[in-house]
Design a protein around this motif. Sequence first.
Motif, PDB file in Angstrom:
ATOM      1  N   SER A  25     -10.315 -11.283 -10.498  1.00 20.68           N
ATOM      2  CA  SER A  25      -9.658 -11.647 -11.782  1.00 20.68           C
ATOM      3  C   SER A  25      -8.146 -11.317 -11.438  1.00 20.68           C
ATOM      4  CB  SER A  25      -9.937 -10.767 -13.276  1.00 20.68           C
ATOM      5  OG  SER A  25      -9.380  -9.439 -12.865  1.00 20.68           O
ATOM      6  N   ALA A  26      -7.275 -12.296 -12.302  1.00 19.10           N
ATOM      7  CA  ALA A  26      -6.045 -12.520 -12.567  1.00 19.10           C
ATOM      8  C   ALA A  26      -5.158 -10.904 -12.400  1.00 19.10           C
ATOM      9  CB  ALA A  26      -5.432 -13.142 -13.493  1.00 19.10           C
ATOM     10  N   ALA A  27      -5.163 -10.117 -13.249  1.00 17.95           N
ATOM     11  CA  ALA A  27      -5.161  -8.838 -12.561  1.00 17.95           C
ATOM     12  C   ALA A  27      -5.301  -8.185 -11.701  1.00 17.95           C
ATOM     13  CB  ALA A  27      -5.921  -7.768 -14.329  1.00 17.95           C
ATOM     14  N   GLN A  28      -6.268  -8.333 -11.094  1.00 14.30           N
ATOM     15  CA  GLN A  28      -6.565  -8.237  -9.276  1.00 14.30           C
ATOM     16  C   GLN A  28      -5.493  -8.256  -8.353  1.00 14.30           C
ATOM     17  OE1 GLN A  28      -8.908  -5.287  -8.587  1.00 14.30           O
ATOM     18  NE2 GLN A  28      -8.722  -5.857  -6.870  1.00 14.30           N
ATOM     19  N   LEU A  29      -5.657  -9.409  -9.059  1.00 15.26           N
ATOM     20  CA  LEU A  29      -4.709 -10.709  -8.020  1.00 15.26           C
ATOM     21  C   LEU A  29      -3.648 -10.185  -8.248  1.00 15.26           C
ATOM     22  CD1 LEU A  29      -6.342 -14.479  -8.387  1.00 15.26           C
ATOM     23  CD2 LEU A  29      -6.446 -12.917  -5.811  1.00 15.26           C
ATOM     24  N   LEU A  30      -2.724  -9.807  -9.218  1.00 21.67           N
ATOM     25  CA  LEU A  30      -1.686  -9.499  -9.064  1.00 21.67           C
ATOM     26  C   LEU A  30      -1.378  -8.570  -8.314  1.00 21.67           C
ATOM     27  CD1 LEU A  30       1.052  -9.601 -10.572  1.00 21.67           C
ATOM     28  CD2 LEU A  30      -0.303  -8.329 -12.525  1.00 21.67           C
ATOM     29  N   LYS A  31      -2.378  -7.092  -8.712  1.00 24.11           N
ATOM     30  CA  LYS A  31      -2.318  -5.872  -8.340  1.00 24.11           C
ATOM     31  C   LYS A  31      -2.633  -5.633  -6.086  1.00 24.11           C
ATOM     32  CE  LYS A  31      -4.791  -1.274  -7.994  1.00 24.11           C
ATOM     33  NZ  LYS A  31      -5.930  -0.693  -8.250  1.00 24.11           N
ATOM     34  N   GLU A  32      -2.980  -6.759  -5.868  1.00 23.18           N
ATOM     35  CA  GLU A  32      -3.204  -7.043  -4.863  1.00 23.18           C
ATOM     36  C   GLU A  32      -2.346  -7.848  -4.286  1.00 23.18           C
ATOM     37  OE1 GLU A  32      -6.066  -9.546  -2.999  1.00 23.18           O
ATOM     38  OE2 GLU A  32      -7.041  -7.938  -4.585  1.00 23.18           O
ATOM     39  N   TRP A  33      -0.957  -8.840  -5.135  1.00 21.77           N
ATOM     40  CA  TRP A  33      -0.118  -9.575  -4.768  1.00 21.77           C
ATOM     41  C   TRP A  33       1.024  -8.206  -4.645  1.00 21.77           C
ATOM     42  CZ3 TRP A  33       4.888 -10.137  -6.244  1.00 21.77           C
ATOM     43  CH2 TRP A  33       5.453 -11.445  -5.761  1.00 21.77           C
ATOM     44  N   THR A  34       0.490  -7.703  -5.871  1.00 22.16           N
ATOM     45  CA  THR A  34       1.974  -6.184  -5.416  1.00 22.16           C
ATOM     46  C   THR A  34       1.881  -5.427  -4.439  1.00 22.16           C
ATOM     47  OG1 THR A  34       2.048  -6.625  -8.340  1.00 22.16           O
ATOM     48  CG2 THR A  34       2.645  -4.571  -7.132  1.00 22.16           C
ATOM     49  N   ASN A  35       0.673  -5.276  -4.270  1.00 28.15           N
ATOM     50  CA  ASN A  35       0.223  -4.060  -2.829  1.00 28.15           C
ATOM     51  C   ASN A  35       1.037  -5.089  -1.568  1.00 28.15           C
ATOM     52  OD1 ASN A  35      -0.788  -2.096  -4.646  1.00 28.15           O
ATOM     53  ND2 ASN A  35      -2.430  -2.428  -3.933  1.00 28.15           N
ATOM     54  N   TRP A  36       0.698  -6.254  -1.107  1.00 31.83           N
ATOM     55  CA  TRP A  36       1.152  -6.841  -0.545  1.00 31.83           C
ATOM     56  C   TRP A  36       2.413  -6.889  -0.885  1.00 31.83           C
ATOM     57  CZ3 TRP A  36       3.563 -11.916   0.193  1.00 31.83           C
ATOM     58  CH2 TRP A  36       3.959 -12.054   1.577  1.00 31.83           C
ATOM     59  N   ALA A  37       3.125  -7.410  -1.841  1.00 27.47           N
ATOM     60  CA  ALA A  37       5.211  -7.512  -1.341  1.00 27.47           C
ATOM     61  C   ALA A  37       4.999  -6.129  -0.967  1.00 27.47           C
ATOM     62  CB  ALA A  37       5.140  -8.411  -2.956  1.00 27.47           C
ATOM     63  N   ALA A  38       4.871  -5.037  -2.280  1.00 27.00           N
ATOM     64  CA  ALA A  38       5.597  -3.814  -1.853  1.00 27.00           C
ATOM     65  C   ALA A  38       5.770  -3.420  -0.058  1.00 27.00           C
ATOM     66  CB  ALA A  38       4.688  -2.471  -2.789  1.00 27.00           C
ATOM     67  N   LYS A  39       4.669  -3.485   0.435  1.00 26.72           N
ATOM     68  CA  LYS A  39       4.655  -3.186   2.216  1.00 26.72           C
ATOM     69  C   LYS A  39       5.471  -3.912   2.500  1.00 26.72           C
ATOM     70  CE  LYS A  39      -0.739  -2.180   1.451  1.00 26.72           C
ATOM     71  NZ  LYS A  39      -1.747  -1.623   1.707  1.00 26.72           N
ATOM     72  N   LYS A  40       5.624  -4.982   2.825  1.00 24.28           N
ATOM     73  CA  LYS A  40       6.593  -5.986   3.521  1.00 24.28           C
ATOM     74  C   LYS A  40       8.038  -5.184   2.697  1.00 24.28           C
ATOM     75  CE  LYS A  40       3.310  -8.432   4.573  1.00 24.28           C
ATOM     76  NZ  LYS A  40       3.315  -8.474   6.110  1.00 24.28           N
ATOM     77  N   ALA A  41       8.126  -4.968   1.329  1.00 24.93           N
ATOM     78  CA  ALA A  41       9.188  -4.863   1.388  1.00 24.93           C
ATOM     79  C   ALA A  41       9.829  -3.042   2.020  1.00 24.93           C
ATOM     80  CB  ALA A  41       9.937  -4.796  -0.034  1.00 24.93           C
ATOM     81  N   LYS A  42       8.874  -2.597   2.089  1.00 28.83           N
ATOM     82  CA  LYS A  42       8.839  -1.550   2.965  1.00 28.83           C
ATOM     83  C   LYS A  42       9.748  -1.709   4.441  1.00 28.83           C
ATOM     84  CE  LYS A  42       6.591   3.360   3.883  1.00 28.83           C
ATOM     85  NZ  LYS A  42       5.395   3.673   3.460  1.00 28.83           N
ATOM     86  N   VAL A  43       8.579  -2.338   5.261  1.00 27.63           N
ATOM     87  CA  VAL A  43       8.901  -2.443   6.550  1.00 27.63           C
ATOM     88  C   VAL A  43      10.001  -2.969   6.204  1.00 27.63           C
ATOM     89  CG1 VAL A  43       8.051  -3.791   8.371  1.00 27.63           C
ATOM     90  CG2 VAL A  43       6.556  -2.854   7.063  1.00 27.63           C
ATOM     91  N   ILE A  44      10.834  -4.154   5.777  1.00 32.62           N
ATOM     92  CA  ILE A  44      12.175  -4.735   5.671  1.00 32.62           C
ATOM     93  C   ILE A  44      13.300  -4.052   5.741  1.00 32.62           C
ATOM     94  CG2 ILE A  44      13.221  -6.565   4.373  1.00 32.62           C
ATOM     95  CD1 ILE A  44      10.903  -8.308   3.933  1.00 32.62           C
ATOM     96  N   THR A  45      13.065  -3.242   4.008  1.00 31.55           N
ATOM     97  CA  THR A  45      13.980  -1.927   4.141  1.00 31.55           C
ATOM     98  C   THR A  45      14.067  -0.890   5.127  1.00 31.55           C
ATOM     99  OG1 THR A  45      13.165  -2.595   1.578  1.00 31.55           O
ATOM    100  CG2 THR A  45      14.356  -0.711   2.681  1.00 31.55           C
ATOM    101  N   HIS A  46      13.131  -0.574   5.827  1.00 38.41           N
ATOM    102  CA  HIS A  46      12.956   0.701   6.425  1.00 38.41           C
ATOM    103  C   HIS A  46      13.979  -0.057   8.320  1.00 38.41           C
ATOM    104  CE1 HIS A  46      11.282   3.406   8.801  1.00 38.41           C
ATOM    105  NE2 HIS A  46      11.267   3.211  10.566  1.00 38.41           N
ATOM    106  N   TYR A  47      13.472  -1.821   8.534  1.00 32.79           N
ATOM    107  CA  TYR A  47      14.212  -1.615   9.812  1.00 32.79           C
ATOM    108  C   TYR A  47      15.426  -2.570   9.268  1.00 32.79           C
ATOM    109  CZ  TYR A  47      10.219  -0.522  12.235  1.00 32.79           C
ATOM    110  OH  TYR A  47       9.093   0.097  12.285  1.00 32.79           O
ATOM    111  N   GLY A  48      15.705  -2.964   8.321  1.00 33.47           N
ATOM    112  CA  GLY A  48      17.261  -3.617   7.776  1.00 33.47           C
ATOM    113  C   GLY A  48      17.981  -2.623   7.159  1.00 33.47           C
ATOM    114  N   PHE A  49      17.626  -1.445   6.943  1.00 27.90           N
ATOM    115  CA  PHE A  49      19.482  -0.580   6.014  1.00 27.90           C
ATOM    116  C   PHE A  49      20.219  -0.750   7.066  1.00 27.90           C
ATOM    117  CE2 PHE A  49      21.330   2.853   4.775  1.00 27.90           C
ATOM    118  CZ  PHE A  49      21.753   3.204   3.327  1.00 27.90           C
ATOM    119  N   ILE A  50      20.401   0.069   8.578  1.00 29.75           N
ATOM    120  CA  ILE A  50      21.079   0.552   9.291  1.00 29.75           C
ATOM    121  C   ILE A  50      21.631  -0.728   9.742  1.00 29.75           C
ATOM    122  CG2 ILE A  50      21.961   1.381  11.102  1.00 29.75           C
ATOM    123  CD1 ILE A  50      19.431   3.451  10.823  1.00 29.75           C
TER     124      ILE A  50
END
Length: 73
Positions: A25-50
Amino acid sequence: MASRVSLKAKGKTSTNKGSKEEEPSAAQLLKEWTNWAAKKAKVITHYGFIPLVIIIGMNSDPKPHLSQLLSPV
């Protein structure tokens, strides 16, 4: 004692082999996309902050050298 060999399939098995799978469903796709985006943002923040802090520090007004930025004194 002789060991027995199991021929059972591991993993998920489907009991209804003839039924087609439902599309998510659209809600399931939104949840999957949100999880994917959050994981990518976490990696970018981790390696890009310093590096971001170092770049901002090197562009500040007194123009310190890289060794002055990295030294604890």
